[in-house]
Design a protein around this motif. Structure first.
Motif, short mmCIF file in Angstrom:
data_model
loop_
_atom_site.label_atom_id
_atom_site.label_comp_id
_atom_site.label_asym_id
_atom_site.label_seq_id
_atom_site.Cartn_x
_atom_site.Cartn_y
_atom_site.Cartn_z
N VAL A 175 12.59 55.17 19.02
CA VAL A 175 11.88 55.92 20.07
C VAL A 175 12.50 55.64 21.43
O VAL A 175 12.70 56.55 22.24
CB VAL A 175 10.37 55.58 20.05
N THR A 176 12.84 54.39 21.69
CA THR A 176 13.49 54.04 22.95
C THR A 176 14.83 54.72 23.08
O THR A 176 15.19 55.24 24.13
CB THR A 176 13.66 52.51 23.06
N SER A 186 14.33 58.52 23.77
CA SER A 186 13.91 58.79 25.15
C SER A 186 15.04 58.51 26.12
O SER A 186 15.19 59.21 27.13
CB SER A 186 12.69 57.95 25.51
N TRP A 187 15.87 57.54 25.84
CA TRP A 187 17.02 57.23 26.70
C TRP A 187 18.03 58.36 26.62
O TRP A 187 18.61 58.75 27.63
CB TRP A 187 17.62 55.90 26.29
N SER A 242 17.44 61.44 26.02
CA SER A 242 16.92 62.68 26.58
C SER A 242 17.20 62.80 28.07
O SER A 242 17.12 63.89 28.62
CB SER A 242 15.42 62.80 26.32
N LYS A 243 17.54 61.73 28.72
CA LYS A 243 17.87 61.78 30.14
C LYS A 243 19.24 62.43 30.32
O LYS A 243 20.17 62.18 29.55
CB LYS A 243 17.87 60.38 30.75
#
Length: 125
Positions: A82-83, A86-87, A89-90
């Motif tokens: 998950v981390t 999300s990383w 997706s930046k």
């Protein structure tokens, strides 16, 4: 007896104040320098390099033994996944990630071709 007995007991109050101000200025300068070092090492390119190095190490250790794939614990790995998602997706991390993925793919392809060539030479002998 003085309240601040010690090495600076022979200095006057004004001298001690000036010494403390100078020590504070040196401390602030060192803190600014340390902050600049941390900021330089926390850019997306260096973080991508570190992450890709760790991911390749984990992947090589997992793929090195077939029993490790069966023993891997998905719920324990889920926070890392998950981390990572999300990383990724930046927007600022996409280009370094793509470059790192291309490098890993190239290294993997080279290893595959070299291992395939070494198997062919042992079969021919």
């Amino acid at each position: 007896m003085s309240r601040h007995a010690g090495l600076d007991s022979h200095l006057s109050t004004a001298e001690r104040k000036q010494k403390l101000l100078a020590e504070g200025a040196v401390f602030r300068a060192e803190m600014l320098h340390s902050r600049d070092i941390v900021r330089a090492n926390l850019n997306s390119k260096s973080l991508a390099t570190i992450v890709l190095g760790r991911v390749s190490g984990i992947a090589s250790s997992l793929l090195g033994t077939s029993s490790a794939l069966k023993a891997s614990n998905l719920p324990a790995m889920l926070p890392l996944v998950v981390t990572g998602v999300s990383w990724l997706s930046k927007r600022c991390t996409r280009k370094p990630f793509l470059i790192g993925a291309a490098v890993i793919a190239a290294i993997g392809g080279a290893v595959f071709v070299s291992s395939r060539n070494s198997k062919e030479t042992t079969d021919d002998e």
